[in-house]
Design an enzyme around this catalytic site. Structure first.
Site, PDB file in Angstrom:
ATOM      1  N   ALA A  29     -52.294  20.590 -43.158  1.00 49.06           N
ATOM      2  CA  ALA A  29     -52.534  19.156 -43.274  1.00 49.06           C
ATOM      3  C   ALA A  29     -51.490  18.401 -42.461  1.00 49.06           C
ATOM      4  O   ALA A  29     -50.344  18.841 -42.353  1.00 49.06           O
ATOM      5  CB  ALA A  29     -52.429  18.749 -44.733  1.00 49.06           C
ATOM      6  N   GLY A  66     -53.383  24.520 -44.646  1.00 47.96           N
ATOM      7  CA  GLY A  66     -54.747  24.261 -44.175  1.00 47.96           C
ATOM      8  C   GLY A  66     -55.058  24.979 -42.861  1.00 47.96           C
ATOM      9  O   GLY A  66     -56.229  25.237 -42.557  1.00 47.96           O
ATOM     10  N   GLU A 113     -56.114  28.237 -43.961  1.00 51.68           N
ATOM     11  CA  GLU A 113     -57.423  28.053 -44.609  1.00 51.68           C
ATOM     12  C   GLU A 113     -58.538  27.872 -43.575  1.00 51.68           C
ATOM     13  O   GLU A 113     -59.655  28.348 -43.760  1.00 51.68           O
ATOM     14  CB  GLU A 113     -57.375  26.848 -45.546  1.00 51.68           C
ATOM     15  CG  GLU A 113     -56.446  27.083 -46.726  1.00 51.68           C
ATOM     16  CD  GLU A 113     -56.436  25.909 -47.676  1.00 51.68           C
ATOM     17  OE1 GLU A 113     -55.707  24.938 -47.401  1.00 51.68           O
ATOM     18  OE2 GLU A 113     -57.183  25.943 -48.667  1.00 51.68           O
ATOM     19  N   GLU A 147     -48.341  25.794 -50.035  1.00 54.69           N
ATOM     20  CA  GLU A 147     -48.692  24.617 -50.849  1.00 54.69           C
ATOM     21  C   GLU A 147     -47.987  24.536 -52.198  1.00 54.69           C
ATOM     22  O   GLU A 147     -47.556  23.455 -52.603  1.00 54.69           O
ATOM     23  CB  GLU A 147     -50.208  24.547 -51.073  1.00 54.69           C
ATOM     24  CG  GLU A 147     -50.992  24.098 -49.852  1.00 54.69           C
ATOM     25  CD  GLU A 147     -51.447  25.236 -48.956  1.00 54.69           C
ATOM     26  OE1 GLU A 147     -50.882  26.345 -49.068  1.00 54.69           O
ATOM     27  OE2 GLU A 147     -52.357  25.016 -48.145  1.00 54.69           O
TER      28      GLU A 147
HETATM   29  N1  COA Z   1     -47.992  17.734 -40.090  1.00 55.13           N
HETATM   30  C1  COA Z   1     -47.517  16.816 -39.218  1.00 55.13           C
HETATM   31  N2  COA Z   1     -46.549  17.095 -38.336  1.00 55.13           N
HETATM   32  C2  COA Z   1     -46.067  18.350 -38.321  1.00 55.13           C
HETATM   33  C3  COA Z   1     -46.523  19.338 -39.205  1.00 55.13           C
HETATM   34  C4  COA Z   1     -47.538  18.985 -40.124  1.00 55.13           C
HETATM   35  N3  COA Z   1     -48.058  19.869 -40.984  1.00 55.13           N
HETATM   36  N4  COA Z   1     -45.829  20.482 -38.974  1.00 55.13           N
HETATM   37  C5  COA Z   1     -44.989  20.193 -37.965  1.00 55.13           C
HETATM   38  N5  COA Z   1     -45.118  18.923 -37.585  1.00 55.13           N
HETATM   39  C6  COA Z   1     -44.371  18.186 -36.547  1.00 55.13           C
HETATM   40  C7  COA Z   1     -42.918  18.026 -36.946  1.00 55.13           C
HETATM   41  O1  COA Z   1     -42.754  16.930 -37.814  1.00 55.13           O
HETATM   42  C8  COA Z   1     -42.265  17.828 -35.601  1.00 55.13           C
HETATM   43  O2  COA Z   1     -42.469  16.520 -35.116  1.00 55.13           O
HETATM   44  P1  COA Z   1     -41.200  15.473 -35.003  1.00 55.13           P
HETATM   45  O3  COA Z   1     -40.218  16.147 -34.124  1.00 55.13           O
HETATM   46  O4  COA Z   1     -41.854  14.271 -34.398  1.00 55.13           O
HETATM   47  O5  COA Z   1     -40.748  15.271 -36.403  1.00 55.13           O
HETATM   48  C9  COA Z   1     -43.101  18.730 -34.699  1.00 55.13           C
HETATM   49  O6  COA Z   1     -44.334  18.977 -35.372  1.00 55.13           O
HETATM   50  C10 COA Z   1     -42.436  20.071 -34.480  1.00 55.13           C
HETATM   51  O7  COA Z   1     -42.090  20.619 -35.730  1.00 55.13           O
HETATM   52  P2  COA Z   1     -40.678  21.297 -36.028  1.00 55.13           P
HETATM   53  O8  COA Z   1     -40.532  21.451 -37.513  1.00 55.13           O
HETATM   54  O9  COA Z   1     -39.590  20.554 -35.320  1.00 55.13           O
HETATM   55  O10 COA Z   1     -40.890  22.704 -35.302  1.00 55.13           O
HETATM   56  P3  COA Z   1     -40.406  24.127 -35.776  1.00 55.13           P
HETATM   57  O11 COA Z   1     -40.834  25.062 -34.698  1.00 55.13           O
HETATM   58  O12 COA Z   1     -38.981  24.122 -36.156  1.00 55.13           O
HETATM   59  O13 COA Z   1     -41.253  24.447 -37.109  1.00 55.13           O
HETATM   60  C11 COA Z   1     -43.210  24.603 -38.507  1.00 55.13           C
HETATM   61  C12 COA Z   1     -42.662  24.483 -37.075  1.00 55.13           C
HETATM   62  C13 COA Z   1     -44.726  24.480 -38.408  1.00 55.13           C
HETATM   63  C14 COA Z   1     -42.843  25.955 -39.076  1.00 55.13           C
HETATM   64  C15 COA Z   1     -42.620  23.501 -39.396  1.00 55.13           C
HETATM   65  O14 COA Z   1     -42.789  22.255 -38.734  1.00 55.13           O
HETATM   66  C16 COA Z   1     -43.261  23.412 -40.749  1.00 55.13           C
HETATM   67  O15 COA Z   1     -42.924  24.176 -41.644  1.00 55.13           O
HETATM   68  N6  COA Z   1     -44.185  22.448 -40.917  1.00 55.13           N
HETATM   69  C17 COA Z   1     -44.834  22.191 -42.179  1.00 55.13           C
HETATM   70  C18 COA Z   1     -45.962  23.188 -42.367  1.00 55.13           C
HETATM   71  C19 COA Z   1     -46.549  23.098 -43.744  1.00 55.13           C
HETATM   72  O16 COA Z   1     -45.873  23.146 -44.753  1.00 55.13           O
HETATM   73  N7  COA Z   1     -47.883  23.031 -43.779  1.00 55.13           N
HETATM   74  C20 COA Z   1     -48.633  23.087 -44.989  1.00 55.13           C
HETATM   75  C21 COA Z   1     -49.038  21.761 -45.436  1.00 55.13           C
HETATM   76  S1  COA Z   1     -49.866  21.888 -46.987  1.00 55.13           S
END
Ligand code: COA
Length: 260
Positions: free
Chosen positions: A65, A110, A113, A133
């Protein structure tokens, strides 16, 4: 402005690419709507035999998401979003063609998913998977609990859903979460295309019948499933492609299928 999701056609194969790499290809409301739109377009086109879903860039398939958008959403908007996941992504498992996720990077929440909604999955070696989640005070809400339990079994599903731990592609392969792992990220799409060549070029009626019969195993009781399989077989038995396959075998040549 980014297109959110790109659609490319290569003969009978459609390649659907989530294209928001700056947000790790996260699923915003508009992205989910666009996926639904693409699904409707592909479903109406009988030439489509395979749809491959992948992510732009080398980091993410889909980080789930869009958490930035989610922060500004009311509870009722979130409820609407859960409905949209179900209605807009259903085509991946109900249309006449095979869907396959080509997981090029993180597939979280998601994002995993979405991959689970596809019929098949192939991953890049460095892809990672997880359902984080519960750590965010929620549960997978795009069908993840149901699909993962059916795919890999309740006990393995509980491990991933309750701990939220992230796994790599080799563990995903061992668990049966993905069908195969490509040799490199660069070869992911080509590997998917090569793997699915028999599907894209096979006998259309047999392919569709087989797909619907195996999918039916999920929702039907066993005896009903056997009836479903029998009806699906009948469609093949009546087809000209079946006769052509037998003839081609006796003439030691490749069959020319016409979908009739
Ligand atoms: N929604 C919106 N933006 C997201 C995102 C998400 N689910 N996941 C990552 N981003 C954005 C970050 O905010 C960042 O943008 P910013 O620099 O403008 O803040 C950009 O993508 C890069 O993410 P970053 O965390 O800096 O990269 P990373 O390589 O260190 O880590 C992830 C990547 C995906 C592992 C980490 O961002 C993460 O854990 N995201 C959340 C994933 C999550 O929990 N999803 C389940 C939702 S129910």
């Amino acid at each position: 402005m980014s297109e959110l999701v790109r659609l490319e056609r290569r003969e009978s194969v459609a390649i659907v690419t989530l294209d928001r790499p700056e947000r790790m290809n996260a699923l915003s409301w508009a992205t989910v709507q666009r996926l639904g739109e693409i699904g409707r377009e592909l479903t109406e086109d009988p030439r489509v035999r395979v749809a491959i879903v992948t992510g732009a860039g080398d980091k993410a398939f889909c980080a789930g998401a869009d958490l930035k958008e989610r922060q500004g959403m009311s509870r009722s908007q979130v409820r609407e979003m859960l409905g949209a996941y179900r209605s807009e992504l259903a085509w991946l498992e109900t249309s006449d063609f095979v869907s396959c996720a080509a997981v090029n990077g993180v597939a979280l929440g998601g994002g995993l998913e979405l991959a689970l909604t596809c019929d098949l999955r192939i991953a890049a070696p460095l892809a990672t998977f997880g359902l984080p989640e519960t750590g965010l005070g929620i549960i997978p809400g795009a069908g993840g609990t149901q699909r993962i339990a059916r795919l890999i079994g309740e006990s393995r599903a509980l491990d991933l859903v309750l701990t939220g731990r992230r796994i790599d592609s080799s563990e995903a392969l061992t668990l049966g979460l993905v069908n195969r792992v490509a040799l490199s990220a660069d070869q992911l799409l080509e590997s998917a295309l090569k793997w699915l060549e028999p599907v894209a070029e096979g006998a259309p009626i047999a392919q569709r019948s087989a797909l619907s019969a195996v999918r039916a195993a999920r929702r039907l009781a066993f005896e009903q499933g056997l009836d479903f399989e029998r009806a699906a077989y009948e469609r093949c038995l009546d087809s000209a492609d079946r006769d052509e396959a037998l003839l081609a075998l006796s003439e030691k040549r490749k069959p020319r299928f016409q979908g009739k």
